[in-house]
Design an enzyme around this catalytic site. Structure first.
Site, PDB file in Angstrom:
ATOM      1  CG  MET A   1      -6.541 -14.859  -6.672  1.00 50.28           C
ATOM      2  SD  MET A   1      -7.417 -14.756  -5.071  1.00 50.28           S
ATOM      3  CE  MET A   1      -7.289 -12.991  -4.737  1.00 50.28           C
TER       4      MET A   1
ATOM      5  CG  ASN B   1       9.670  -2.428 -13.575  1.00 51.33           C
ATOM      6  OD1 ASN B   1      10.087  -2.048 -12.488  1.00 51.33           O
ATOM      7  ND2 ASN B   1       8.425  -2.828 -13.743  1.00 51.33           N
TER       8      ASN B   1
ATOM      9  CD  GLU C   1      -3.763  -8.580 -17.696  1.00 48.07           C
ATOM     10  OE1 GLU C   1      -3.163  -9.503 -18.288  1.00 48.07           O
ATOM     11  OE2 GLU C   1      -3.255  -7.448 -17.504  1.00 48.07           O
TER      12      GLU C   1
ATOM     13  NE  ARG D   1       6.664   0.496 -11.746  1.00 54.98           N
ATOM     14  CZ  ARG D   1       6.422  -0.372 -10.787  1.00 54.98           C
ATOM     15  NH1 ARG D   1       7.192  -1.438 -10.646  1.00 54.98           N
ATOM     16  NH2 ARG D   1       5.417  -0.196  -9.946  1.00 54.98           N
TER      17      ARG D   1
ATOM     18  CG  HIS E   1      -0.279  -0.008  -9.634  1.00 59.63           C
ATOM     19  ND1 HIS E   1      -1.038  -0.426  -8.562  1.00 59.63           N
ATOM     20  CD2 HIS E   1       0.834  -0.767  -9.613  1.00 59.63           C
ATOM     21  CE1 HIS E   1      -0.415  -1.398  -7.917  1.00 59.63           C
ATOM     22  NE2 HIS E   1       0.739  -1.616  -8.537  1.00 59.63           N
TER      23      HIS E   1
ATOM     24  CD  GLU F   1       2.706  -1.593 -15.067  1.00 61.84           C
ATOM     25  OE1 GLU F   1       2.831  -0.688 -14.221  1.00 61.84           O
ATOM     26  OE2 GLU F   1       2.825  -2.801 -14.797  1.00 61.84           O
TER      27      GLU F   1
ATOM     28  NE  ARG G   1       3.128  -3.561  -1.525  1.00 67.49           N
ATOM     29  CZ  ARG G   1       3.160  -3.058  -2.758  1.00 67.49           C
ATOM     30  NH1 ARG G   1       2.180  -2.282  -3.177  1.00 67.49           N
ATOM     31  NH2 ARG G   1       4.159  -3.335  -3.561  1.00 67.49           N
TER      32      ARG G   1
END
Length: 395
Positions: free
Chosen positions: A278, A7, A328, A85, A174, A379, A235
């Site tokens: 966050m 990735n 999560e 990816r 995603h 992923e 974003r």
């Protein structure tokens, strides 16, 4: 057969060696700050973590480290395929594809649709093919899962020529994560995936919500680019399209500069004036930081509003899935979101929600509630699974 999953970002390369049918991951890691004097590769193997300095190194040098590590583990000859990816496949790919020269040209043709992502994916593919030239390489597209969206969901109300000549439509992203967690949610609920209508919320620095009907994408919050939809780390998510022209004139910016600001200086960072993380914002909000509190509240409000809107695409809602770094790990975000979604029949189990952090997933609602779950996305495992299936079919 072992599959090496790759990735690539603009200055990073994440990798993992795994088999879809076993939990083993003998080698994984992350190359960061590629192309700078601070470049390095973090390698996780056999229960230990080492960091290999790589000053000035790029993708080829990073893959050199991967090759050396595989050799040290005596696994180099056991790599049977490499799964990549790729962020944007336009409407050209509805499934993973073997990376032939023609497919790679098609990925290049999608660069205008994802100028921040596809060039890095292509550079990583080319370096990986040079390092692992004797095995099949497979592209797994973020957009492929969403090719089942109906026209009513993916079309914009813009001139027809924009769509026909320039591919202006909603693509969604995603997809690998949304597909994986929908399948895991069905398993956790002990119900057939084809009988479930779920809303999946992949919440991280990039964030999107997907309506998954019977295992197929029916709608997504992201659009032509990953900028549309939810408030994200840096974003903006949805804004009035007229903003571009307005702020370009008022602030003396070019359209390119406006777009860059909406991608890199907005979202949680722009609202808080503090951080795009966050965890930091929750701590700062708890200390009374007004900007941090506003950023968290706007994030939750827009998320809840989008989840409720996605129920329209499904007709019947059977559950909500939280995943990604925020989904999560932030019990507070989940709690605040479900509080706003009480009108849909969600009732939080506060104790279960508090337990569902740091890798501990599960149902976080009361028995009489419409179920909401925390599912840890993977992923890399999904990419390995799809890569192995494609190679096994000989396609």
């Amino acid at each position: 057969m072992w599959t090496l999953v790759v990735n690539c970002g603009s200055s990073s390369l994440k990798f993992a060696l795994l088999r879809p049918d076993t939990p083993d991951v003998p080698l994984a890691g992350l190359a960061e700050r590629l192309g700078t004097d601070a470049a390095s590769v973090r390698v996780d193997r056999a229960g230990e973590r080492v960091t290999v300095p790589l000053p000035g190194g790029g993708y080829p040098e990073a893959f050199g480290v991967v090759l050396a590590e595989l050799g040290a583990l005596d696994l180099r000859e056991q790599v049977g395929a490499v799964g990549h990816r790729v962020v944007h496949g336009g409407d050209l790919f509805s499934a993973p594809a073997l990376l032939t020269p023609e497919v790679l040209d098609a990925v290049r043709a999608c660069v205008p649709l994802a100028p921040l992502h596809n060039p890095a994916n292509i550079a990583g593919i080319e370096a990986a093919q040079a390092a692992f030239g004797d095995v099949p390489h497979v592209a797994v597209f973020d957009t492929a899962f969403h090719q089942t969206m109906p026209e009513v969901a993916y079309r914009y109300a813009v001139p027809e020529s924009w769509y026909r000549q320039h591919g202006v439509r909603r693509y969604g992203f995603h997809g690998t994560s949304h597909a994986y967690v929908a399948g895991e949610a069905a398993r956790m609920l002990d119900r057939p995936l084809e009988d479930l209508n779920l809303v999946t919320a992949h919440l991280g620095n990039g964030a999107s919500v997907c309506a998954v009907a019977g295992g197929r994408s029916a709608d997504s919050s992201m659009g032509l680019t990953p900028l549309e939809g939810l408030v994200m780390g840096t974003r903006s998510g949805d804004v009035d399209p007229g903003l571009h022209d307005f702020i370009a004139r008022e602030a003396g910016l070019s359209l390119t500069q406006v777009t860059a600001a909406l991608n890199k200086e907005s979202g949680l960072l722009g609202l808080s004036g503090l951080s795009n993380d966050m965890r930091e914002l929750e701590e700062a909000a708890g200390r009374g930081h007004a900007g941090a509190r506003l950023a968290v509240e706007v994030f939750v409000y827009r998320l809840a509003k989008t989840v409720a809107g996605m129920a329209v695409a499904l007709g019947r809602l059977d559950g909500l899935v939280f995943t990604g770094g925020i989904g999560e790990n932030s019990a507070a975000v989940r709690s605040a979101t479900l509080e706003r979604l009480g009108l849909l029949g969600f009732h939080l189990d506060a104790e279960a929600n508090a337990r569902a952090v740091r890798g501990q997933g599960g149902v976080i609602t009361t028995p009489e509630s419409l179920p909401a779950l925390v599912v840890n996305t993977n992923e890399e495992r999904m990419i390995a699974r799809e890569t192995a299936q494609l190679v096994a079919r000989g396609l």
